[in-house]
Design a protein around this motif. Structure first.
Motif, PDB file in Angstrom:
ATOM      1  N   GLY A 108       0.844  -1.178  -0.106  1.00  0.00           N
ATOM      2  CA  GLY A 108      -0.057  -0.016  -0.108  1.00  0.00           C
ATOM      3  C   GLY A 108       0.776   1.169   0.183  1.00  0.00           C
ATOM      4  O   GLY A 108       0.213   2.188  -0.156  1.00  0.00           O
ATOM      5  N   MET A 109       2.071   1.147   0.080  1.00  0.00           N
ATOM      6  CA  MET A 109       2.980   2.392   0.089  1.00  0.00           C
ATOM      7  C   MET A 109       3.704   2.774  -1.156  1.00  0.00           C
ATOM      8  O   MET A 109       3.709   3.966  -1.624  1.00  0.00           O
ATOM      9  N   ALA A 110       3.581   1.887  -2.156  1.00  0.00           N
ATOM     10  CA  ALA A 110       4.377   2.043  -3.390  1.00  0.00           C
ATOM     11  C   ALA A 110       3.777   3.068  -4.436  1.00  0.00           C
ATOM     12  O   ALA A 110       4.620   3.887  -4.995  1.00  0.00           O
ATOM     13  N   THR A 111       2.435   3.019  -4.377  1.00  0.00           N
ATOM     14  CA  THR A 111       1.838   4.048  -5.414  1.00  0.00           C
ATOM     15  C   THR A 111       2.154   5.645  -5.032  1.00  0.00           C
ATOM     16  O   THR A 111       2.227   6.373  -5.834  1.00  0.00           O
ATOM     17  N   TRP A 112       1.936   5.919  -3.604  1.00  0.00           N
ATOM     18  CA  TRP A 112       2.072   7.182  -3.282  1.00  0.00           C
ATOM     19  C   TRP A 112       3.924   7.658  -3.353  1.00  0.00           C
ATOM     20  O   TRP A 112       4.035   8.686  -3.518  1.00  0.00           O
ATOM     21  N   LEU A 113       4.586   6.628  -2.917  1.00  0.00           N
ATOM     22  CA  LEU A 113       5.857   6.929  -3.127  1.00  0.00           C
ATOM     23  C   LEU A 113       6.215   7.279  -4.488  1.00  0.00           C
ATOM     24  O   LEU A 113       6.933   8.163  -4.644  1.00  0.00           O
ATOM     25  N   TYR A 120       0.656  -0.487 -11.375  1.00  0.00           N
ATOM     26  CA  TYR A 120       1.306   0.638 -11.042  1.00  0.00           C
ATOM     27  C   TYR A 120       2.808   1.009 -11.686  1.00  0.00           C
ATOM     28  O   TYR A 120       3.243   1.918 -11.570  1.00  0.00           O
ATOM     29  N   VAL A 121       3.395  -0.294 -11.675  1.00  0.00           N
ATOM     30  CA  VAL A 121       4.881  -0.360 -12.454  1.00  0.00           C
ATOM     31  C   VAL A 121       4.654   0.322 -13.866  1.00  0.00           C
ATOM     32  O   VAL A 121       5.382   0.830 -14.327  1.00  0.00           O
ATOM     33  N   ARG A 122       3.759  -0.458 -14.532  1.00  0.00           N
ATOM     34  CA  ARG A 122       3.669   0.223 -15.857  1.00  0.00           C
ATOM     35  C   ARG A 122       3.164   1.438 -15.874  1.00  0.00           C
ATOM     36  O   ARG A 122       3.578   2.147 -17.008  1.00  0.00           O
ATOM     37  N   GLU A 123       2.339   1.883 -14.949  1.00  0.00           N
ATOM     38  CA  GLU A 123       2.143   3.302 -15.015  1.00  0.00           C
ATOM     39  C   GLU A 123       3.093   4.401 -14.842  1.00  0.00           C
ATOM     40  O   GLU A 123       3.355   5.348 -15.371  1.00  0.00           O
ATOM     41  N   ALA A 124       4.083   3.800 -13.852  1.00  0.00           N
ATOM     42  CA  ALA A 124       5.203   4.530 -13.732  1.00  0.00           C
ATOM     43  C   ALA A 124       6.105   4.698 -14.804  1.00  0.00           C
ATOM     44  O   ALA A 124       6.728   5.564 -15.295  1.00  0.00           O
ATOM     45  N   VAL A 125       6.197   3.697 -15.520  1.00  0.00           N
ATOM     46  CA  VAL A 125       7.081   3.307 -16.722  1.00  0.00           C
ATOM     47  C   VAL A 125       6.648   4.241 -17.938  1.00  0.00           C
ATOM     48  O   VAL A 125       7.189   4.937 -18.610  1.00  0.00           O
ATOM     49  N   GLU A 126       5.023   4.385 -18.016  1.00  0.00           N
ATOM     50  CA  GLU A 126       4.694   5.125 -18.779  1.00  0.00           C
ATOM     51  C   GLU A 126       4.795   6.687 -18.419  1.00  0.00           C
ATOM     52  O   GLU A 126       4.679   7.508 -19.403  1.00  0.00           O
ATOM     53  N   ALA A 127       4.857   6.888 -17.237  1.00  0.00           N
ATOM     54  CA  ALA A 127       5.100   8.377 -16.745  1.00  0.00           C
ATOM     55  C   ALA A 127       6.291   8.724 -16.928  1.00  0.00           C
ATOM     56  O   ALA A 127       6.686  10.016 -16.628  1.00  0.00           O
ATOM     57  N   GLY A 128       7.469   7.974 -17.406  1.00  0.00           N
ATOM     58  CA  GLY A 128       8.537   8.293 -17.530  1.00  0.00           C
ATOM     59  C   GLY A 128       9.900   7.808 -16.528  1.00  0.00           C
ATOM     60  O   GLY A 128      10.708   8.302 -16.555  1.00  0.00           O
ATOM     61  N   ALA A 129       9.388   6.972 -15.942  1.00  0.00           N
ATOM     62  CA  ALA A 129      10.460   6.483 -14.497  1.00  0.00           C
ATOM     63  C   ALA A 129      11.618   5.902 -15.632  1.00  0.00           C
ATOM     64  O   ALA A 129      11.443   4.973 -16.506  1.00  0.00           O
ATOM     65  N   ARG A 130      12.918   6.126 -14.950  1.00  0.00           N
ATOM     66  CA  ARG A 130      14.009   5.483 -15.719  1.00  0.00           C
ATOM     67  C   ARG A 130      14.757   4.592 -14.753  1.00  0.00           C
ATOM     68  O   ARG A 130      15.720   3.943 -15.310  1.00  0.00           O
ATOM     69  N   VAL A 131      14.394   4.591 -13.673  1.00  0.00           N
ATOM     70  CA  VAL A 131      15.033   3.473 -12.685  1.00  0.00           C
ATOM     71  C   VAL A 131      14.005   3.156 -11.551  1.00  0.00           C
ATOM     72  O   VAL A 131      13.246   4.161 -11.201  1.00  0.00           O
ATOM     73  N   PHE A 132      14.233   1.928 -11.226  1.00  0.00           N
ATOM     74  CA  PHE A 132      13.408   1.371 -10.133  1.00  0.00           C
ATOM     75  C   PHE A 132      14.366   1.006  -9.010  1.00  0.00           C
ATOM     76  O   PHE A 132      15.661   0.822  -9.086  1.00  0.00           O
ATOM     77  N   LYS A 133      13.761   1.180  -7.786  1.00  0.00           N
ATOM     78  CA  LYS A 133      14.385   0.600  -6.569  1.00  0.00           C
ATOM     79  C   LYS A 133      13.463  -0.728  -5.853  1.00  0.00           C
ATOM     80  O   LYS A 133      12.367  -0.438  -5.721  1.00  0.00           O
ATOM     81  N   ARG A 159      10.542  18.576 -10.446  1.00  0.00           N
ATOM     82  CA  ARG A 159      11.298  19.822  -9.939  1.00  0.00           C
ATOM     83  C   ARG A 159      12.513  19.867  -9.803  1.00  0.00           C
ATOM     84  O   ARG A 159      13.092  20.773  -8.961  1.00  0.00           O
ATOM     85  N   THR A 160      12.966  18.778  -9.851  1.00  0.00           N
ATOM     86  CA  THR A 160      14.630  18.676  -9.689  1.00  0.00           C
ATOM     87  C   THR A 160      15.531  17.997 -10.871  1.00  0.00           C
ATOM     88  O   THR A 160      15.326  16.755 -11.134  1.00  0.00           O
ATOM     89  N   PRO A 161      15.750  18.983 -11.693  1.00  0.00           N
ATOM     90  CA  PRO A 161      16.256  18.357 -12.937  1.00  0.00           C
ATOM     91  C   PRO A 161      17.583  17.320 -13.165  1.00  0.00           C
ATOM     92  O   PRO A 161      17.449  16.664 -14.141  1.00  0.00           O
ATOM     93  N   ASP A 162      18.164  17.481 -12.166  1.00  0.00           N
ATOM     94  CA  ASP A 162      19.469  16.460 -12.116  1.00  0.00           C
ATOM     95  C   ASP A 162      18.994  15.035 -11.633  1.00  0.00           C
ATOM     96  O   ASP A 162      19.744  14.185 -11.701  1.00  0.00           O
ATOM     97  N   CYS A 163      17.637  14.958 -11.159  1.00  0.00           N
ATOM     98  CA  CYS A 163      17.311  13.467 -10.761  1.00  0.00           C
ATOM     99  C   CYS A 163      16.742  12.606 -11.694  1.00  0.00           C
ATOM    100  O   CYS A 163      15.649  13.195 -12.554  1.00  0.00           O
ATOM    101  N   LEU A 164      17.239  11.668 -11.838  1.00  0.00           N
ATOM    102  CA  LEU A 164      16.563  10.537 -12.561  1.00  0.00           C
ATOM    103  C   LEU A 164      15.409   9.968 -12.023  1.00  0.00           C
ATOM    104  O   LEU A 164      15.164   9.640 -10.746  1.00  0.00           O
ATOM    105  N   HIS A 165      14.259  10.187 -12.734  1.00  0.00           N
ATOM    106  CA  HIS A 165      12.993   9.796 -12.366  1.00  0.00           C
ATOM    107  C   HIS A 165      13.008   8.291 -11.903  1.00  0.00           C
ATOM    108  O   HIS A 165      13.237   7.251 -12.530  1.00  0.00           O
ATOM    109  N   THR A 166      12.649   8.269 -10.566  1.00  0.00           N
ATOM    110  CA  THR A 166      12.970   7.014  -9.834  1.00  0.00           C
ATOM    111  C   THR A 166      11.472   6.618  -9.443  1.00  0.00           C
ATOM    112  O   THR A 166      10.533   7.271  -8.961  1.00  0.00           O
ATOM    113  N   ALA A 167      11.388   5.092  -9.545  1.00  0.00           N
ATOM    114  CA  ALA A 167      10.007   4.576  -8.958  1.00  0.00           C
ATOM    115  C   ALA A 167      10.335   3.269  -8.117  1.00  0.00           C
ATOM    116  O   ALA A 167      11.520   2.889  -8.013  1.00  0.00           O
ATOM    117  N   THR A 168       9.402   2.656  -7.449  1.00  0.00           N
ATOM    118  CA  THR A 168       9.575   1.682  -6.523  1.00  0.00           C
ATOM    119  C   THR A 168       8.539   0.434  -6.852  1.00  0.00           C
ATOM    120  O   THR A 168       7.354   0.946  -7.439  1.00  0.00           O
TER     121      THR A 168
END
Length: 313
Positions: free
Chosen positions: A106-111, A140-153, A121-130
């Motif tokens: 229940g945490m991953a989506t809001w994280l 929600y992983v597919r949604e994060a990918v489609e939203a531009g996530a470049r790396v997962f944790k 808002r942080t240009p140097d940060c690679l869009h991260t998801a979990t």
């Protein structure tokens, strides 16, 4: 959080970024980069997360929680979010991640929503998801990918989950197909978990050999076993987070016999630091890598070129 910790957090928010110590350290890091002819550093393992979550993480270290392994672990960069980001910039880090992770369902989506906003808002940060093994994880992983996530944790130790969980199987396949790297804490350091170690990850890779895993902390303390996985699977990489530092060498030393294997994998080792949650200055991670004496070409690749190629930055 008690009044003392709240006062400490408030004080951190008013700590100037360019204090004398920060300026001296930035100058030392600049000299390191100049020796290598590097325009910048790329750090694939830095932690940015919602402030209340990060304060809980700091409290866990302060109170020596079970996964800290009984170690005294002072947080060197206990500062406000914008100051931490500015400090990385001052250190010459031109790209970094916001490693964040759930410890329960229940945490991953809001994280992920927070991380997307932070990257925006942080240009140097690679869009991260979990992610976490729970119903709906593939969605929600597919949604994060489609939203531009470049790396997962993925954090097997803190999340206390089996990476082989059938709930994750389709998600690993999705990420493998998308070619998106996953920084995964799956080694048994600083304290083992029920599902840490090379065995579970080896079985995941047997099913998904194209999965781009970046094994955090060089897989400590199972360094050699995780090196073996990188030698077997060409998409497996390792990050240097806390490896070879004086702090780590005291309790989980890297075996010298394996150093030639690290040298041979020079195109798949990436700089990681664990900033800000480290018990020593940032520059010490760089010094620890430099004193391995694996040569300037290896260091340039690890500190910049490998990640620049992987993430296209």
């Amino acid at each position: 959080m008690n009044d003392h910790r709240t006062a400490s957090a408030d004080a951190a928010r008013h700590t100037p970024v360019s204090d004398g110590a920060s300026e001296a350290e930035a100058a030392e890091i600049r000299r390191f980069r100049e020796r290598l002819g590097l325009p910048a550093l790329i750090d694939v393992h830095t932690h940015f997360m919602p402030e209340r979550v990060l304060h809980k993480v700091w409290n866990y270290f302060d109170t020596n929680g079970p996964l800290v392994g009984g170690l005294q672990w002072p947080i060197t960069y206990r500062r406000a979010e914008e100051e931490r980001a500015a400090l990385l910039k001052e250190f010459g880090v031109r790209a970094f991640t916001s490693m964040l992770y759930p410890h329960k369902p229940g945490m991953a989506t809001w994280l992920n929503a927070w991380a997307a906003d932070f990257a925006g808002r942080t240009p140097d940060c690679l869009h991260t998801a979990t992610l976490f093994p729970e119903p709906g994880v593939e969605t929600y992983v597919r949604e994060a990918v489609e939203a531009g996530a470049r790396v997962f944790k993925a954090h097997v130790q803190v999340g206390a989950y089996d990476p082989e969980d059938e709930l994750l199987d389709a998600t690993w396949a999705l990420l493998a197909d998308a070619g998106i790297p996953v920084v995964i804490h799956c080694g048994s350091g600083p304290a083992p978990g029920q599902h840490t170690g090379p065995g579970p990850i080896a079985r995941v890779l047997a099913r998904h050999p194209r999965l781009r895993l970046i094994v955090a902390h060089l897989g400590m303390p199972e360094y050699e076993e995780f090196l073996g996985l990188a030698e077997r699977y060409e998409e497996v990489r390792l990050d240097t987070t806390m490896a070879f530092t004086d702090f780590t060498e005291r309790f989980m030393p890297f075996p010298p016999r394996a150093l030639p294997r690290v040298a041979a994998l020079g195109d798949r080792v990436l700089l990681g630091s664990d900033f800000p949650n480290i018990p020593y200055p940032y520059v010490h991670q760089l010094q620890a890598l430099e004193r391995l004496d694996l040569g300037p070409e290896w260091l340039r690749a690890v500190c910049h070129d490998n990640a620049a190629r992987l993430f296209g930055v």
